[in-house]
Design a protein around this motif. Structure first.
Motif, PDB file in Angstrom:
ATOM      1  N   GLU A  15       0.829  -1.287   0.018  1.00 35.18           N
ATOM      2  CA  GLU A  15      -0.010  -0.085  -0.033  1.00 35.18           C
ATOM      3  C   GLU A  15       0.928   1.190  -0.005  1.00 35.18           C
ATOM      4  O   GLU A  15       1.775   1.274   0.470  1.00 35.18           O
ATOM      5  CB  GLU A  15      -1.054  -0.025   1.345  1.00 35.18           C
ATOM      6  CG  GLU A  15      -2.028  -1.096   1.129  1.00 35.18           C
ATOM      7  CD  GLU A  15      -3.262  -0.695   2.277  1.00 35.18           C
ATOM      8  OE1 GLU A  15      -3.276   0.215   2.696  1.00 35.18           O
ATOM      9  OE2 GLU A  15      -3.918  -1.623   2.495  1.00 35.18           O
ATOM     10  N   LYS A  53      -5.694   3.120   9.040  1.00 30.21           N
ATOM     11  CA  LYS A  53      -6.003   2.022   9.136  1.00 30.21           C
ATOM     12  C   LYS A  53      -6.967   2.043  10.554  1.00 30.21           C
ATOM     13  O   LYS A  53      -8.398   1.483  10.391  1.00 30.21           O
ATOM     14  CB  LYS A  53      -5.250   0.743   9.474  1.00 30.21           C
ATOM     15  CG  LYS A  53      -4.352   0.337   8.161  1.00 30.21           C
ATOM     16  CD  LYS A  53      -5.432  -0.283   7.186  1.00 30.21           C
ATOM     17  CE  LYS A  53      -4.876  -0.613   5.755  1.00 30.21           C
ATOM     18  NZ  LYS A  53      -6.053  -0.688   4.942  1.00 30.21           N
ATOM     19  N   ARG A  54      -6.414   2.276  11.653  1.00 32.46           N
ATOM     20  CA  ARG A  54      -7.222   2.247  12.800  1.00 32.46           C
ATOM     21  C   ARG A  54      -8.378   3.305  12.720  1.00 32.46           C
ATOM     22  O   ARG A  54      -9.473   2.756  13.283  1.00 32.46           O
ATOM     23  CB  ARG A  54      -6.340   2.872  13.825  1.00 32.46           C
ATOM     24  CG  ARG A  54      -6.989   2.359  15.346  1.00 32.46           C
ATOM     25  CD  ARG A  54      -5.767   2.481  16.638  1.00 32.46           C
ATOM     26  NE  ARG A  54      -4.979   3.810  16.525  1.00 32.46           N
ATOM     27  CZ  ARG A  54      -3.793   3.918  15.949  1.00 32.46           C
ATOM     28  NH1 ARG A  54      -3.141   2.873  15.463  1.00 32.46           N
ATOM     29  NH2 ARG A  54      -2.951   5.254  15.972  1.00 32.46           N
ATOM     30  N   TRP A 105      -0.149   5.490   7.932  1.00 28.75           N
ATOM     31  CA  TRP A 105      -0.817   4.294   7.699  1.00 28.75           C
ATOM     32  C   TRP A 105      -1.664   3.700   8.597  1.00 28.75           C
ATOM     33  O   TRP A 105      -2.659   3.408   8.534  1.00 28.75           O
ATOM     34  CB  TRP A 105       0.223   3.501   6.744  1.00 28.75           C
ATOM     35  CG  TRP A 105      -0.483   2.258   6.115  1.00 28.75           C
ATOM     36  CD1 TRP A 105      -1.075   2.062   4.896  1.00 28.75           C
ATOM     37  CD2 TRP A 105      -0.611   0.846   6.808  1.00 28.75           C
ATOM     38  NE1 TRP A 105      -1.695   0.855   4.740  1.00 28.75           N
ATOM     39  CE2 TRP A 105      -1.379   0.244   5.743  1.00 28.75           C
ATOM     40  CE3 TRP A 105      -0.198   0.312   7.792  1.00 28.75           C
ATOM     41  CZ2 TRP A 105      -1.825  -1.387   5.910  1.00 28.75           C
ATOM     42  CZ3 TRP A 105      -0.573  -1.194   8.018  1.00 28.75           C
ATOM     43  CH2 TRP A 105      -1.353  -1.775   7.243  1.00 28.75           C
ATOM     44  N   SER A 165     -10.219   4.036   9.960  1.00 27.53           N
ATOM     45  CA  SER A 165     -11.484   3.493   9.166  1.00 27.53           C
ATOM     46  C   SER A 165     -11.901   2.099   9.807  1.00 27.53           C
ATOM     47  O   SER A 165     -13.042   1.988   9.605  1.00 27.53           O
ATOM     48  CB  SER A 165     -10.727   2.837   7.808  1.00 27.53           C
ATOM     49  OG  SER A 165      -9.962   2.082   8.009  1.00 27.53           O
ATOM     50  N   SER A 166     -11.120   1.517  10.676  1.00 31.65           N
ATOM     51  CA  SER A 166     -11.763   0.243  11.200  1.00 31.65           C
ATOM     52  C   SER A 166     -12.523   0.695  12.485  1.00 31.65           C
ATOM     53  O   SER A 166     -13.629  -0.073  12.549  1.00 31.65           O
ATOM     54  CB  SER A 166     -10.602  -0.793  11.816  1.00 31.65           C
ATOM     55  OG  SER A 166      -9.966  -0.197  13.029  1.00 31.65           O
TER      56      SER A 166
END
Length: 158
Positions: free
Chosen positions: A100, A145-146, A141, A148-149
């Motif tokens: 990514e 990620k955190r 990154w 969006s989760s």
């Protein structure tokens, strides 16, 4: 009824700050909260660069590579970004790992500012700047990620 918390998923990502002379390398803790610089690879040949990264990937059980992509200030992809993409495509294939990209604009500048704040000379610590830049890329990154989760979990709960 007693609710059991799901075990947190294990994350092992490697952040890379690719340059013509060096590659800054950063890793994260198993929870995916904190990125830290690991090492700086002095570039010699593609094969040797891959071998050094492969050793780190195997030691850390890396699942994904996070590569800094140097967008131009206007948001376009210039010559250096295309060089990064070319190298990354070959690296991902050689290591058989997904990649990514993260926008790395200003990460080297931020890393230099961190060194200046520590009363260290940026010109004498180029490798450290690359490591810190890789850590900034990986941290960004991990944070995305955190976030969006969390938002997807919140959407499921309501």
């Amino acid at each position: 009824m007693i609710s059991q918390e799901q075990p947190k998923p294990f994350i092992s990502a490697l952040g890379l700050d690719f340059g013509r002379k060096r590659i800054g390398v950063a890793g994260c803790d198993r929870t995916g909260l904190i990125a830290t610089g690991i090492t700086t690879i002095e570039r010699t040949s593609f094969e040797q660069d891959v071998e050094q990264i492969r050793q780190i990937v195997n030691e850390r059980e890396v699942q994904i590579l996070v590569m800094g992509l140097p967008y131009s200030m206007d948001g376009s992809l210039g010559f250096q970004a295309r060089q990064v993409q070319k190298f990354t495509t070959r690296l991902a294939k050689a290591l058989n790992l997904p990649v990514e990209y993260m926008d790395e604009r200003l990460t080297s500048y931020q890393a230099e500012q961190l060194l200046i704040a520590e009363n260290r000379s940026p010109s004498r610590h180029k490798g450290l700047i690359d490591r810190k830049a890789a850590a900034l890329i990986l941290q960004q990154w991990l944070d995305v990620k955190r976030a969006s989760s969390r938002s997807s979990v919140a959407a499921i709960e309501y």
